[in-house]
Design a protein around this motif. Structure first.
Motif, mmCIF file in Angstrom:
data_model
loop_
_atom_site.group_PDB
_atom_site.id
_atom_site.type_symbol
_atom_site.label_atom_id
_atom_site.label_comp_id
_atom_site.label_asym_id
_atom_site.label_seq_id
_atom_site.Cartn_x
_atom_site.Cartn_y
_atom_site.Cartn_z
ATOM 1 N N UNK A 20 0.838 -1.205 0.000
ATOM 2 C CA UNK A 20 0.000 0.000 0.000
ATOM 3 C C UNK A 20 0.866 1.246 0.000
ATOM 4 N N UNK A 21 0.609 2.142 -0.953
ATOM 5 C CA UNK A 21 1.352 3.392 -1.092
ATOM 6 C C UNK A 21 0.407 4.547 -0.794
ATOM 7 N N UNK A 22 0.746 5.382 0.167
ATOM 8 C CA UNK A 22 -0.076 6.541 0.520
ATOM 9 C C UNK A 22 0.394 7.768 -0.253
ATOM 10 N N UNK A 23 -0.573 8.540 -0.774
ATOM 11 C CA UNK A 23 -0.265 9.744 -1.535
ATOM 12 C C UNK A 23 -1.305 10.817 -1.216
ATOM 13 N N UNK A 24 -0.929 12.056 -1.453
ATOM 14 C CA UNK A 24 -1.896 13.131 -1.312
ATOM 15 C C UNK A 24 -2.777 13.166 -2.554
ATOM 16 N N UNK A 25 -4.074 13.225 -2.340
ATOM 17 C CA UNK A 25 -5.030 13.166 -3.439
ATOM 18 C C UNK A 25 -4.856 14.324 -4.416
ATOM 19 N N UNK A 26 -4.868 13.999 -5.713
ATOM 20 C CA UNK A 26 -4.808 15.010 -6.757
ATOM 21 C C UNK A 26 -3.429 15.541 -7.068
ATOM 22 N N UNK A 27 -2.380 14.899 -6.551
ATOM 23 C CA UNK A 27 -1.020 15.398 -6.735
ATOM 24 C C UNK A 27 -0.258 14.624 -7.804
ATOM 25 N N UNK A 28 0.887 15.182 -8.197
ATOM 26 C CA UNK A 28 1.737 14.480 -9.149
ATOM 27 C C UNK A 28 2.377 13.249 -8.503
ATOM 28 N N UNK A 29 2.526 13.258 -7.184
ATOM 29 C CA UNK A 29 3.017 12.067 -6.495
ATOM 30 C C UNK A 29 2.048 10.913 -6.637
ATOM 31 N N UNK A 30 0.765 11.205 -6.503
ATOM 32 C CA UNK A 30 -0.250 10.176 -6.687
ATOM 33 C C UNK A 30 -0.234 9.672 -8.132
ATOM 34 N N UNK A 31 -0.116 10.601 -9.086
ATOM 35 C CA UNK A 31 -0.084 10.213 -10.500
ATOM 36 C C UNK A 31 1.123 9.328 -10.802
#
Length: 282
Positions: A169-180
């Motif tokens: 499981x990878x956690x990311x901030x929603x709507x960010x380039x990190x998530x992308x």
């Protein structure tokens, strides 16, 4: 900065969330009124003469998630950070006050600026992308950045190969380039979208998530200051640049901000802010 400071944002959200539509948190500096810097300031502070509009006369109103230290965060119910200081300097150049709205979710900022009426600009580590430029305008870039992946110290999952697996499981901030990036490069893993990178790294620290992906300067700062049992395991050279979000209907404000940014670059102000907040030039 310790974890209590990072989590102060959550107290801030609870205190001010109900007033988010109308209240302004606090001024971050600038002239007390348009024109208080003398005749030159009066000309700069006259928005209509400068060819742009403002939500509130004499003020530039900023929307941010205030959740990306050291760029922007909350301390003692006040906005702090590199971008907050940068907006203060820009406001001074324009002969305006600078005020921040209560913290909001990252993915709500661009729609808010686009619709107008509540925020003049969005400043929250926004990477300039063609997709976002379809919705809003960006100022010129003011800093370069990459992405970083954080894991807990001692983890066996410290590279893309081991993280790109079922059950990870990878956690990311929603709507960010990190998530992308995580969605594109770690397709076998489960991507968990959260409100901010502090929550993502907290989840890594507690063992809830295997890793977290977000802006590299933020991840380095968190691991060095508040989450010392976590580490940046992967530095991803995405070559991103951050810009200030402005409505397409307010091109004059974009032009004025770009002029201010150029002046702050030429006089060394931005370099000094980088040293103040990151320890060195980025």
């Amino acid at each position: 900065m310790n974890l209590n400071v990072m989590l102060d944002r959550r107290n801030f959200l609870g205190m001010f969330g109900a007033a988010a539509g109308a209240a302004v948190l606090a001024g971050c500096g600038g002239a007390s009124s348009a024109g208080s810097n003398g005749s030159s300031g009066a000309q700069k502070g006259d928005a209509s003469a400068a060819g742009y509009t403002l939500v509130t006369a004499g003020k530039i109103t900023v929307a941010s998630d205030l959740a990306n230290p050291p760029f922007d965060f909350v301390e003692n119910n006040e906005p702090k950070g590199f971008e907050v200081d940068l907006m203060k300097k820009i406001a001074e150049k324009l002969g305006l006050e600078c005020e921040y709205l209560p913290a909001m979710k990252f993915d709500s900022i661009i729609p808010l600026v686009k619709q107008g009426g509540k925020a003049d600009v969005g400043v929250s580590n926004f990477t300039i992308t063609d997709e976002r430029k379809q919705e809003i305008d960006f100022s010129d870039a003011y800093i370069d950045s990459n992405q970083g992946v954080v894991t807990k110290v001692g983890s066996q999952k410290t590279d893309a190969g081991s993280l790109n697996a079922e059950g990870v499981t990878i956690a990311c901030q929603s709507g960010t380039t990190g998530e992308a990036w995580a969605q594109e490069n770690l397709p076998k893993a489960t991507i968990k979208s959260l409100d901010d990178p502090v929550a993502a790294v907290t989840g890594v620290q507690t063992g809830l998530y295997d890793a977290a992906a977000a802006d590299l300067p933020v991840m380095k700062y968190l691991c060095s200051n508040s989450f010392t049992d976590c580490q940046v395991s992967i530095e991803i050279p995405t070559g991103e640049q951050y810009g200030i979000v402005v409505s397409k209907d307010n091109a004059g404000l974009t032009d004025a901000i770009n002029k201010a940014l150029a002046e702050l670059t030429d006089d060394g102000t931005i370099k000094q802010l980088e040293i103040d907040w990151f320890g060195s030039e980025i």
